[in-house]
Scaffold this motif. Structure first.
Motif, PDB file in Angstrom:
ATOM      1  N   ILE A   1      44.669  37.787  40.326  1.00 30.31           N
ATOM      2  CA  ILE A   1      44.989  37.051  40.228  1.00 30.31           C
ATOM      3  C   ILE A   1      45.975  37.305  39.125  1.00 30.31           C
ATOM      4  N   ASP A   2      45.616  38.598  38.400  1.00 32.43           N
ATOM      5  CA  ASP A   2      46.585  38.839  36.612  1.00 32.43           C
ATOM      6  C   ASP A   2      48.155  39.065  38.068  1.00 32.43           C
ATOM      7  N   LEU A   3      48.088  39.798  38.743  1.00 31.23           N
ATOM      8  CA  LEU A   3      48.520  40.506  40.241  1.00 31.23           C
ATOM      9  C   LEU A   3      49.485  39.048  40.409  1.00 31.23           C
ATOM     10  N   GLN A   4      49.739  37.880  40.893  1.00 29.85           N
ATOM     11  CA  GLN A   4      50.183  36.896  41.577  1.00 29.85           C
ATOM     12  C   GLN A   4      50.711  36.315  40.253  1.00 29.85           C
ATOM     13  N   ARG A   5      50.269  35.675  38.752  1.00 26.03           N
ATOM     14  CA  ARG A   5      50.736  35.329  38.115  1.00 26.03           C
ATOM     15  C   ARG A   5      52.120  36.193  37.682  1.00 26.03           C
ATOM     16  N   GLY A   6      51.400  37.327  37.595  1.00 28.39           N
ATOM     17  CA  GLY A   6      52.663  38.424  37.402  1.00 28.39           C
ATOM     18  C   GLY A   6      53.715  38.283  38.269  1.00 28.39           C
ATOM     19  N   MET A   7      53.882  38.039  39.568  1.00 19.79           N
ATOM     20  CA  MET A   7      54.390  37.866  40.261  1.00 19.79           C
ATOM     21  C   MET A   7      55.332  36.751  40.508  1.00 19.79           C
ATOM     22  N   ASN A   8      54.912  35.820  39.812  1.00 22.09           N
ATOM     23  CA  ASN A   8      55.026  34.216  39.705  1.00 22.09           C
ATOM     24  C   ASN A   8      56.060  34.469  38.677  1.00 22.09           C
ATOM     25  N   SER A   9      56.177  35.706  37.778  1.00 20.05           N
ATOM     26  CA  SER A   9      56.300  35.266  36.191  1.00 20.05           C
ATOM     27  C   SER A   9      58.132  36.331  36.981  1.00 20.05           C
ATOM     28  N   LEU A  10      57.616  36.939  38.252  1.00 20.60           N
ATOM     29  CA  LEU A  10      59.718  37.611  38.771  1.00 20.60           C
ATOM     30  C   LEU A  10      60.425  35.817  39.050  1.00 20.60           C
ATOM     31  N   SER A  11      62.021  36.743  39.932  1.00 19.70           N
ATOM     32  CA  SER A  11      62.500  36.198  40.105  1.00 19.70           C
ATOM     33  C   SER A  11      62.096  36.497  41.567  1.00 19.70           C
TER      34      SER A  11
ATOM     35  N   LEU B   1      44.349  28.502  41.864  1.00 24.19           N
ATOM     36  CA  LEU B   1      44.026  30.249  40.430  1.00 24.19           C
ATOM     37  C   LEU B   1      43.435  30.038  39.685  1.00 24.19           C
ATOM     38  N   GLU B   2      43.675  29.112  38.735  1.00 23.93           N
ATOM     39  CA  GLU B   2      42.486  28.399  38.229  1.00 23.93           C
ATOM     40  C   GLU B   2      41.612  28.229  38.215  1.00 23.93           C
ATOM     41  N   ARG B   3      41.154  27.545  39.022  1.00 26.68           N
ATOM     42  CA  ARG B   3      39.459  27.332  38.952  1.00 26.68           C
ATOM     43  C   ARG B   3      39.102  29.117  39.528  1.00 26.68           C
ATOM     44  N   LEU B   4      39.924  30.042  40.321  1.00 30.48           N
ATOM     45  CA  LEU B   4      39.308  31.213  40.121  1.00 30.48           C
ATOM     46  C   LEU B   4      38.944  31.723  39.430  1.00 30.48           C
ATOM     47  N   ALA B   5      39.832  31.909  38.516  1.00 32.20           N
ATOM     48  CA  ALA B   5      40.302  32.350  36.666  1.00 32.20           C
ATOM     49  C   ALA B   5      38.777  31.372  36.215  1.00 32.20           C
ATOM     50  N   SER B   6      38.658  30.166  35.809  1.00 35.00           N
ATOM     51  CA  SER B   6      37.042  30.125  34.905  1.00 35.00           C
ATOM     52  C   SER B   6      36.158  30.439  36.094  1.00 35.00           C
ATOM     53  N   ASN B   7      36.094  30.350  37.166  1.00 32.70           N
ATOM     54  CA  ASN B   7      34.342  30.893  37.876  1.00 32.70           C
ATOM     55  C   ASN B   7      34.302  32.160  36.929  1.00 32.70           C
TER      56      ASN B   7
END
Length: 177
Positions: free
Chosen positions: A115-125, A98-104
């Motif tokens: 990426i934002d959606l995956q991070r958002g999903m990661n924040s959920l229980s 994710l970080e690699r994709l975000a920095s590209n």
């Protein structure tokens, strides 16, 4: 489920390996997507999917009603994914990709949104991720989700509502930050 699928399940219940292999091919994407929605990690989702199919293979003969197979396999996948998260909670999830994709800087806005959606999903229980995956990705009705997760329908509604609110807050904060 159509008659062909019902026939496949009946054959698999009788121990016919070729029928079970066809079921695996037909349901592997469904199982993987459900597992990934909960684990948010490719290799974990593959492991959960493999474990799910082992469980299905060992217990398909006990399935009473063939028409309930999609809900039944979803229940096994959900439990297996939630158990996986519980067992592996101490292992930090790697977000290197994710970080690699975000920095590209050449990535498209669609990739940034994913990426934002995956991070958002990661924040959920895991429980909140599961209900969103079952409802919004797999398209199950509230009653089906209640049966799959073996929780009251009111709890399903509450979890979906709360998960969507939390996800919305996460996505809005990532837009602003």
């Amino acid at each position: 489920m159509d008659d062909v699928d019902i026939h496949l399940v009946r054959r698999a219940k009788r121990g016919e390996i070729d029928a079970f292999e066809t079921i695996v091919r037909n349901y592997q994407d469904f199982v993987y997507r459900t597992a990934y929605g909960v684990t948010q990690h490719h290799s974990d989702a593959k492991d959960v999917a493999q474990e799910t199919f082992v469980k299905v293979f060992l217990s398909v003969k006990n399935l009473k009603e063939e028409r309930t197979f999609p809900t039944w396999i979803a229940r096994i996948t959900a439990r297996t994914a939630l158990d996986w998260i519980e067992k592996h909670r101490h292992i930090p999830q790697s977000n290197v990709a994710l970080e690699r994709l975000a920095s590209n800087k050449n990535e498209s806005q669609a990739a940034d949104a994913r990426i934002d959606l995956q991070r958002g999903m990661n924040s959920l229980s895991p429980e909140h991720r599961m209900v969103l995956v079952l409802r919004d990705i797999q398209g199950f009705e509230y009653e089906d989700i209640s049966n799959i997760l073996e929780i009251p329908i009111g709890t399903v509604r509450s979890r979906i509502h709360n998960a969507r609110l939390q996800l919305r807050r996460e996505l809005l904060s990532s837009e602003g930050g």
